[in-house]
Scaffold this active site. Structure first.
Site, mmCIF file in Angstrom:
data_model
loop_
_atom_site.group_PDB
_atom_site.id
_atom_site.type_symbol
_atom_site.label_atom_id
_atom_site.label_comp_id
_atom_site.label_asym_id
_atom_site.label_seq_id
_atom_site.Cartn_x
_atom_site.Cartn_y
_atom_site.Cartn_z
ATOM 1 N N CYS A 1 -9.684 23.547 16.053
ATOM 2 C CA CYS A 1 -9.724 23.373 17.297
ATOM 3 C C CYS A 1 -9.611 21.712 18.151
ATOM 4 O O CYS A 1 -9.830 21.991 18.742
ATOM 5 C CB CYS A 1 -11.399 23.873 18.099
ATOM 6 S SG CYS A 1 -11.488 25.560 17.117
ATOM 7 N N GLY B 1 1.029 -1.394 -0.221
ATOM 8 C CA GLY B 1 -0.377 -0.116 0.112
ATOM 9 C C GLY B 1 0.528 1.342 -0.227
ATOM 10 O O GLY B 1 1.051 1.934 -1.259
ATOM 11 N N TYR C 1 -2.217 7.072 2.919
ATOM 12 C CA TYR C 1 -3.258 7.500 4.466
ATOM 13 C C TYR C 1 -3.501 8.171 5.124
ATOM 14 O O TYR C 1 -3.161 9.327 5.599
ATOM 15 C CB TYR C 1 -2.039 6.473 5.290
ATOM 16 C CG TYR C 1 -1.972 5.397 5.550
ATOM 17 C CD1 TYR C 1 -2.824 4.081 5.502
ATOM 18 C CD2 TYR C 1 -1.328 4.701 4.809
ATOM 19 C CE1 TYR C 1 -3.050 3.246 5.465
ATOM 20 C CE2 TYR C 1 -0.593 3.351 4.761
ATOM 21 C CZ TYR C 1 -2.299 2.575 5.155
ATOM 22 O OH TYR C 1 -1.317 0.829 5.039
#
Length: 400
Positions: free
Chosen positions: A326, A260, A355
């Protein structure tokens, strides 16, 4: 790369993938296993953009899926079911039914309970389920604990003794057909010796099963090939292949590979813009229009990504690169030396193809960025930027 032109056309932030580099990585991996029957099953969780999947499918890639949605993505781009495998520790009955009805190559089993559920599903559908069992060889992958998967303390796979019992059960079942064995000890591996050790252990299991008249066709070594994020020395693919081939001496099996990160990580960039700088008594902050919702890895693993300012020159000083979420954990880099910036400057986060977008979210009601592909010297849009309308589409009909 003319990032200014891309920013003008597509705005920031955006992901950019170099498809030609991904193809090159795929073919390199395929080449080192040319002496044996092998099949690459791209680990779709790394990056599941449909255009990327379609490009890999044209190279004869198979696909390692970990959800029904990922199977559906593969089928959507025309992948043949016999090129798809289903992995993952928490498969639902619905997912197993879908996998069997779709006639995928095999299901990677992670537990005895899952095997019994699959058998029940196959009996209900009056089908025979082709299975592989994920063996946990208790080998230390020597990687980040969050991405280590081959020790007994990890949630993945079954121990060797239990695997033997499961294979014997499957052999005697009218609804299960054991066709493969699988292991995956971790991700971002820069030392191949643990993979080679695991291959030896699992190959011995295959030989023992053969003596019991259980003939497996697939020997899946998982993924985990590491890439250099911060000047790490990348090991040679040839050495990786030779260790696995040596372990399989005397066995007539097809080698399964599940890359991957290796295929896509270094071929992707997250391009964003500086909003402004903030200087405090103790810190310099470079505040950008991307954030942890766009690239989670730094916040999740404290992962390192190289950051460049392609059009800035001059002295560098330490800073934190942060976004607008935040959370104190919202950062793309900490204590990084970068040139001075001003509003509108372009900042490029390198090695973000794996990712990155696949782990992104809409936290703080932020729209996920668009995705671009560079192929044969041409840029094209492969996922449009999300809009507020996209975000509320599944909610607005329920307002009073």
């Amino acid at each position: 790369m003319d990032y200014r032109k891309l920013k003008q056309e597509f705005k920031t932030p955006f992901y950019l993938y170099h498809f030609d580099e991904i193809k090159e990585n795929f073919l390199k991996l395929k080449q080192v296993f040319k002496a044996r029957k092998s099949q690459i099953f791209y680990a779709m969780k790394a990056n599941s953009n449909l255009s990327l999947l379609q490009m890999l499918a044209k190279l004869d890639s198979g696909f390692d899926c970990v959800s029904m949605g990922e199977i559906q993505r593969a089928l959507k781009v025309g992948v043949k079911p016999y090129k798809i495998i289903l992995s993952g520790v928490a498969k639902t009955r619905e997912e197993l039914e879908f996998a069997l009805k779709s006639d995928i190559l095999y299901v990677n089993l992670e537990s005895e309970a899952e095997m019994l559920l699959l058998e029940d599903v196959a009996k209900f559908l009056n089908l025979k389920a082709r299975i592989s069992i994920r063996v946990n060889p208790n080998v230390d992958a020597k990687t980040h604990p969050y991405i280590s998967t081959g020790l007994h303390e990890n949630k993945f796979g079954v121990e060797l003794d239990l695997a033997r019992k499961m294979y014997l059960y499957a052999k005697n079942s009218h609804f299960l057909e054991p066709v493969g064995v699988h292991f995956h000890i971790g991700s971002q591996l820069m030392d191949f010796s643990p993979i080679h050790e695991a291959a030896q252990l699992v190959a011995q299991l295959v030989k023992e099963l053969k003596a019991l008249k259980i003939e497996l066709k697939f020997f899946d070594v998982g993924g985990g090939l590491g890439v250099s994020y911060e000047n790490e020395k990348e090991p040679h693919l040839y050495d990786y292949a030779q260790g696995i081939l040596a372990a399989l001496n005397g066995l007539d099996v097809t080698i399964g590979l599940e890359p991957g990160r290796f295929l896509v990580a270094k071929s992707g960039e997250l391009v964003c813009s500086v909003l402004y700088e903030k200087i405090t008594a103790k810190k310099r902050f470079v505040i950008v229009d991307a954030a942890m919702n766009d690239l989670m890895r730094p916040s999740l693993y404290n992962a390192y990504h190289e950051i460049i300012l392609p059009y800035n020159q001059g002295e560098k000083s330490l800073c934190d690169v942060v976004g607008g979420i935040c959370e104190s954990g919202d950062f793309l880099a900490k204590q990084r030396e970068l040139e001075q910036t001003k509003s509108g400057d372009i900042l490029v986060v390198k090695n973000a193809g794996a990712y990155g977008f696949s782990m992104s979210s809409n936290y703080n009601t932020r729209m996920r960025p668009c995705e671009l592909a560079l192929e044969n010297g041409k840029i094209r849009l492969i996922r449009q930027r999300e809009s507020f309308k996209d975000l509320i589409a599944l909610e607005e009909n329920f307002l009073n």
